[in-house]
Design a protein around this motif. Structure first.
Motif, PDB file in Angstrom:
ATOM      1  N   LEU A 104      64.608  37.166  43.317  1.00 30.79           N
ATOM      2  CA  LEU A 104      64.886  37.724  44.638  1.00 30.79           C
ATOM      3  C   LEU A 104      63.847  37.235  45.658  1.00 30.79           C
ATOM      4  O   LEU A 104      62.642  37.372  45.426  1.00 30.79           O
ATOM      5  CB  LEU A 104      64.882  39.256  44.568  1.00 30.79           C
ATOM      6  N   PRO A 105      64.319  36.698  46.786  1.00 30.04           N
ATOM      7  CA  PRO A 105      63.401  36.088  47.758  1.00 30.04           C
ATOM      8  C   PRO A 105      62.718  37.117  48.676  1.00 30.04           C
ATOM      9  O   PRO A 105      62.814  37.052  49.898  1.00 30.04           O
ATOM     10  CB  PRO A 105      64.319  35.151  48.548  1.00 30.04           C
ATOM     11  N   VAL A 106      62.021  38.070  48.083  1.00 32.84           N
ATOM     12  CA  VAL A 106      61.315  39.100  48.861  1.00 32.84           C
ATOM     13  C   VAL A 106      59.980  38.532  49.347  1.00 32.84           C
ATOM     14  O   VAL A 106      59.284  37.864  48.583  1.00 32.84           O
ATOM     15  CB  VAL A 106      61.065  40.351  47.983  1.00 32.84           C
ATOM     16  N   VAL A 107      59.659  38.790  50.596  1.00 27.60           N
ATOM     17  CA  VAL A 107      58.353  38.366  51.127  1.00 27.60           C
ATOM     18  C   VAL A 107      57.472  39.604  51.291  1.00 27.60           C
ATOM     19  O   VAL A 107      57.913  40.619  51.827  1.00 27.60           O
ATOM     20  CB  VAL A 107      58.505  37.620  52.475  1.00 27.60           C
ATOM     21  N   MET A 108      56.242  39.508  50.806  1.00 26.23           N
ATOM     22  CA  MET A 108      55.318  40.641  50.848  1.00 26.23           C
ATOM     23  C   MET A 108      53.975  40.198  51.415  1.00 26.23           C
ATOM     24  O   MET A 108      53.453  39.155  51.032  1.00 26.23           O
ATOM     25  CB  MET A 108      55.131  41.199  49.438  1.00 26.23           C
ATOM     26  N   ALA A 109      53.443  41.014  52.323  1.00 29.41           N
ATOM     27  CA  ALA A 109      52.086  40.768  52.818  1.00 29.41           C
ATOM     28  C   ALA A 109      51.117  41.580  51.975  1.00 29.41           C
ATOM     29  O   ALA A 109      51.356  42.758  51.735  1.00 29.41           O
ATOM     30  CB  ALA A 109      51.987  41.178  54.286  1.00 29.41           C
ATOM     31  N   VAL A 110      50.046  40.946  51.537  1.00 26.02           N
ATOM     32  CA  VAL A 110      49.022  41.650  50.748  1.00 26.02           C
ATOM     33  C   VAL A 110      47.676  41.519  51.455  1.00 26.02           C
ATOM     34  O   VAL A 110      47.131  40.424  51.574  1.00 26.02           O
ATOM     35  CB  VAL A 110      48.916  41.083  49.320  1.00 26.02           C
ATOM     36  N   ALA A 111      47.187  42.656  51.969  1.00 29.00           N
ATOM     37  CA  ALA A 111      45.846  42.675  52.556  1.00 29.00           C
ATOM     38  C   ALA A 111      44.866  42.819  51.405  1.00 29.00           C
ATOM     39  O   ALA A 111      44.649  43.912  50.897  1.00 29.00           O
ATOM     40  CB  ALA A 111      45.724  43.834  53.547  1.00 29.00           C
ATOM     41  N   ASN A 112      44.317  41.702  50.961  1.00 27.83           N
ATOM     42  CA  ASN A 112      43.532  41.683  49.707  1.00 27.83           C
ATOM     43  C   ASN A 112      42.314  42.582  49.777  1.00 27.83           C
ATOM     44  O   ASN A 112      41.525  42.514  50.717  1.00 27.83           O
ATOM     45  CB  ASN A 112      43.058  40.260  49.394  1.00 27.83           C
ATOM     46  N   ARG A 113      42.179  43.388  48.737  1.00 23.06           N
ATOM     47  CA  ARG A 113      41.110  44.370  48.697  1.00 23.06           C
ATOM     48  C   ARG A 113      40.716  44.596  47.249  1.00 23.06           C
ATOM     49  O   ARG A 113      41.550  44.500  46.352  1.00 23.06           O
ATOM     50  CB  ARG A 113      41.654  45.677  49.281  1.00 23.06           C
ATOM     51  N   ALA A 114      39.438  44.932  47.061  1.00 22.67           N
ATOM     52  CA  ALA A 114      38.944  45.223  45.718  1.00 22.67           C
ATOM     53  C   ALA A 114      39.609  46.481  45.184  1.00 22.67           C
ATOM     54  O   ALA A 114      40.224  47.237  45.935  1.00 22.67           O
ATOM     55  CB  ALA A 114      37.428  45.406  45.753  1.00 22.67           C
ATOM     56  N   LEU A 115      39.492  46.682  43.880  1.00 25.40           N
ATOM     57  CA  LEU A 115      40.107  47.842  43.238  1.00 25.40           C
ATOM     58  C   LEU A 115      39.057  48.861  42.823  1.00 25.40           C
ATOM     59  O   LEU A 115      37.948  48.506  42.417  1.00 25.40           O
ATOM     60  CB  LEU A 115      40.891  47.377  42.000  1.00 25.40           C
ATOM     61  N   SER A 116      39.435  50.128  42.883  1.00 29.93           N
ATOM     62  CA  SER A 116      38.569  51.213  42.433  1.00 29.93           C
ATOM     63  C   SER A 116      38.673  51.299  40.917  1.00 29.93           C
ATOM     64  O   SER A 116      39.690  50.913  40.352  1.00 29.93           O
ATOM     65  CB  SER A 116      39.044  52.530  43.028  1.00 29.93           C
ATOM     66  N   ALA A 117      37.659  51.891  40.221  1.00 33.70           N
ATOM     67  CA  ALA A 117      36.435  52.470  40.714  1.00 33.70           C
ATOM     68  C   ALA A 117      35.300  51.457  40.611  1.00 33.70           C
ATOM     69  O   ALA A 117      35.446  50.503  39.853  1.00 33.70           O
ATOM     70  CB  ALA A 117      36.073  53.698  39.851  1.00 33.70           C
ATOM     71  N   PRO A 118      34.144  51.659  41.326  1.00 31.55           N
ATOM     72  CA  PRO A 118      33.932  52.747  42.260  1.00 31.55           C
ATOM     73  C   PRO A 118      34.872  52.651  43.466  1.00 31.55           C
ATOM     74  O   PRO A 118      35.333  51.556  43.802  1.00 31.55           O
ATOM     75  CB  PRO A 118      32.482  52.566  42.701  1.00 31.55           C
ATOM     76  N   LEU A 119      35.125  53.793  44.084  1.00 35.03           N
ATOM     77  CA  LEU A 119      36.008  53.863  45.243  1.00 35.03           C
ATOM     78  C   LEU A 119      35.587  52.812  46.265  1.00 35.03           C
ATOM     79  O   LEU A 119      34.419  52.727  46.610  1.00 35.03           O
ATOM     80  CB  LEU A 119      35.936  55.263  45.861  1.00 35.03           C
TER      81      LEU A 119
END
Lengths: 390, 88, 184
Positions: A104-119
């Motif tokens: 499926l040709p879905v386009v997604m924007a991903v604002a790249n960010r680290a993952l918790s934890a730590p928060l």
């Protein structure tokens, strides 16, 4: 084709993506708001409320649902968009494979960010790298105008009947998502014409029922995955066509990689994302002082532009790959591993981790890393954790 | 089959199981006593298959090609018009 | 030629908006810009840093600003915070929401002799023009007067794009008063 007059605007990265989505004539946006991509969703909701979106905005209760709604909408033949970030992408993970597996040709924007934890709130590439093998086309933008341009390009690329794969547009959270920059906007009409598309392959239709993503056995699953792999290879060539077409309406072209002074350089840094520009600025500074260093920015990360990477690095005397994500327990991060695989031990590849959890990378840092490469303090097959407090 | 021959995305014509017999392992079958049946359609609602066929005139019958013999209809039927009978 | 501006203040005072207004105005003049906040926990009253880069050429770097040409302190309670002037260029400009003499700031903060120090009672102006303590637009006025990094009318136009009605007229007045009232 003659170029249209451009509207110059000061836009935050998120606003630029939202404007590109509106101009792309999206039919369905399904999203759950998460910092820091929120402005994209806010803007699209605002367009929808004012009747300017053209398509439908679906508020859902989670990212898993957001992408599930995208699956349903895309199966009807609709042009579909969503946006997420870090924990939200992690929560989508299961559905990522359904979208790519159903082609499926879905386009997604991903604002790249680290993952918790730590928060944590700030940027690195850990979120997308965690979903690296989900069968999505992955592009990393360097600035706000590129975010705008890539959004439009990705609809064209994904919907091409030879490709039919979803795509993630990656840009660092806050660093690009909330950065206001000058953007040359295109008019609606050339964007609409650029994205005119063939009739979608299948439509979800109660009168003519089909099963999508039907059960596969050991007799067939491997072959379906092979098709995805082949479609990725094809996407590499279609990407080039799409860029040429986009150049026709915008005058702008980026390439799958961007090479600065890579031929015959003493050291070439290989990097992706917004820090590529910072490293180029560092390299320009060093070159002005008589050094000979270069930067290779990998803009298209999946499919990996193998031949271009090899060709740009073939004459470099030393290569350093820079990862904005950590792969605990692995010899080095995902960018480094790909560069090492591409060069097949024809020359040593040094590896550096930087910018984790939003740690700033300045041009001075960039110069230091070039210096470390020259003095040999980066050698060894494991990543050097640049800037970590010891 | 070669990967080149498969329909991308594993797309197949839908509704195909309606033509299959999927009841071969049934031990007991539901039988409706038409004299007691009030056509309340509770069985039609509860049947997980659905193997209760609702006819235009309101009458219900059982689709024995798809009924697995679970007995939910017998349990739920208010006038006790359905009984589970051992398959021959 | 690139000018780097660092803005300090507290959440809710329009620090990020001030950086964005500078960028908006500069784009109206055909310049290249970046305006971005340093994000932490977002809450009213928390110390906030925002950045702006203005340049005649496209800007490639995406890092925070450690050696600014201009520092603007929007919050009056932060006037004596020594950290705000960190890395400021020796011939840079320090603009502060402060109702005392600028020389007091220079000595308290240890600012070099070539740093241009501007003090403006932006809170006083904001309370007068807007009825609320939004010192960001008067501070922008003082910043422009001292540096000329963007034109007065460009900022007026940028304000017009962002605000409507009495919020616009109040901010326009606050901006003008700030532009006229900076004593150095």
């Amino acid at each position: 084709m003659s170029l249209q007059p451009l509207r110059v605007a000061a836009l935050q990265g998120d606003e630029a993506v939202a404007e590109a989505v509106r101009q792309s004539g999206v039919d369905v946006v399904a999203a759950y708001p998460i910092t820091p991509q929120t402005i994209i969703v806010e803007k699209l909701a605002e367009y929808a409320a004012k009747g300017n979106l053209g398509g439908e905005f679906v508020s859902v209760e989670s990212e898993h649902s957001a992408l599930s709604a995208c699956v349903g909408a895309s199966l009807t033949g609709a042009r579909v968009f969503t946006a997420t970030s870090s924990q939200g992408l992690a929560y989508m993970h299961e559905m990522l494979y359904n979208v790519s597996g159903m082609r499926l040709p879905v386009v997604m924007a991903v604002a790249n960010r680290a993952l918790s934890a730590p928060l944590v709130l700030n940027a690195d590439h850990s979120d997308m790298m965690g979903s690296r093998d989900s069968g999505w086309i992955q592009v990393y933008a360097e600035n706000v105008e590129e975010m705008y341009d890539r959004t439009i390009q990705l609809f064209k690329l994904c919907e091409d009947p030879r490709v039919l794969l979803p795509a993630a547009l990656n840009f660092e959270g806050f660093i690009l998502s909330h950065d206001k920059e000058r953007v040359r906007l295109l008019d609606d009409e050339p964007v609409r014409r650029f994205l005119e598309r063939p009739r979608p392959r299948h439509r979800l239709d109660p009168a003519d029922p089909f099963t999508f993503g039907a059960m596969a056995t050991p007799e067939t699953y491997y072959e379906f995955r092979m098709q995805q792999s082949e479609a990725m290879e094809t996407a590499l060539h279609v990407f080039d066509e799409v860029e040429r077409g986009f150049e026709g309406i915008s005058g702008r072209r980026y390439g799958a990689v961007d090479a600065y002074n890579t031929d015959d350089a003493d050291v070439v840094m290989v990097i992706n994302g917004s820090a590529a520009g910072t490293m180029r600025a560092a390299a320009r500074g060093l070159n002005a002082a008589g050094e000979n260093v270069g930067v290779l920015s990998i803009k298209l990360f999946r499919p990996f532009p193998l031949e271009q990477v090899v060709s740009h690095l073939s004459r470099a005397r030393a290569v350093v790959a820079m990862d904005r994500s950590m792969s605990p327990g692995a010899p080095s991060g995902p960018v480094s591993e790909d560069v090492k695989a591409a060069l097949q031990a024809t020359k040593p590849v040094m590896s550096v981790v930087y910018g984790i959890g939003g740690r700033d990378l300045s041009t001075e840092d960039g110069k230091k890393i070039f210096g470390m490469a020259k003095e040999g303090s980066l050698s060894g097959s494991r990543s050097v954790m640049y800037g970590v407090k010891v | 089959m070669s990967w080149k021959e498969l329909e991308a995305g594993a797309v197949v014509k839908g509704g195909t199981s309606s033509s299959y017999v999927v009841s071969g392992w049934r031990v007991k079958r539901p039988v409706i006593d038409e004299a007691k049946c009030t056509n309340c359609l509770i069985c039609w609602i509860y049947c997980p298959e659905p193997a209760i066929v609702r006819h235009q005139e309101g009458k219900v019958t059982i689709d024995y090609d798809h009924c697995k013999g679970c007995g939910i209809c017998e349990t739920e039927c208010p006038p006790k018009a359905i009984s589970m009978v051992r398959e021959p | 030629m690139m000018t780097e501006v660092r803005l300090h203040g507290r959440g809710g005072q329009g620090v990020v908006s001030a950086a964005q207004l500078l960028a908006d105005a500069a784009v109206l003049e055909g310049k290249y810009v970046q305006a971005f906040p340093e994000f932490g926990a977002e809450r009213a009253g928390a110390p906030i840093t925002a950045y702006a880069r203005l340049s005649d050429q496209p800007i490639e770097i995406h890092s925070s600003i450690t050696d600014p040409d201009v520092v603007m302190v929007v919050d009056r309670s932060m006037a004596y915070f020594r950290g705000t002037a960190q890395g400021l260029a020796g011939d840079g400009c320090f603009v502060c929401n402060f109702d005392g003499p600028p020389e007091e700031l220079r000595s308290k903060l240890g600012l070099g002799p070539s740093v241009e120090v501007i003090a403006l009672d932006a809170t006083g102006i904001a309370l007068k023009s807007l009825g609320k303590d939004y010192p960001n637009t008067p501070m922008l006025g003082a910043l422009l007067k001292a540096t000329g990094i963007v034109g007065f009318h460009s900022v007026e136009e940028a304000l017009g794009q962002r605000f409507r009605g009495i919020v616009l007229s109040g901010n326009e007045e606050a901006f003008r008063l700030g532009y006229r009232g900076g004593s150095s």
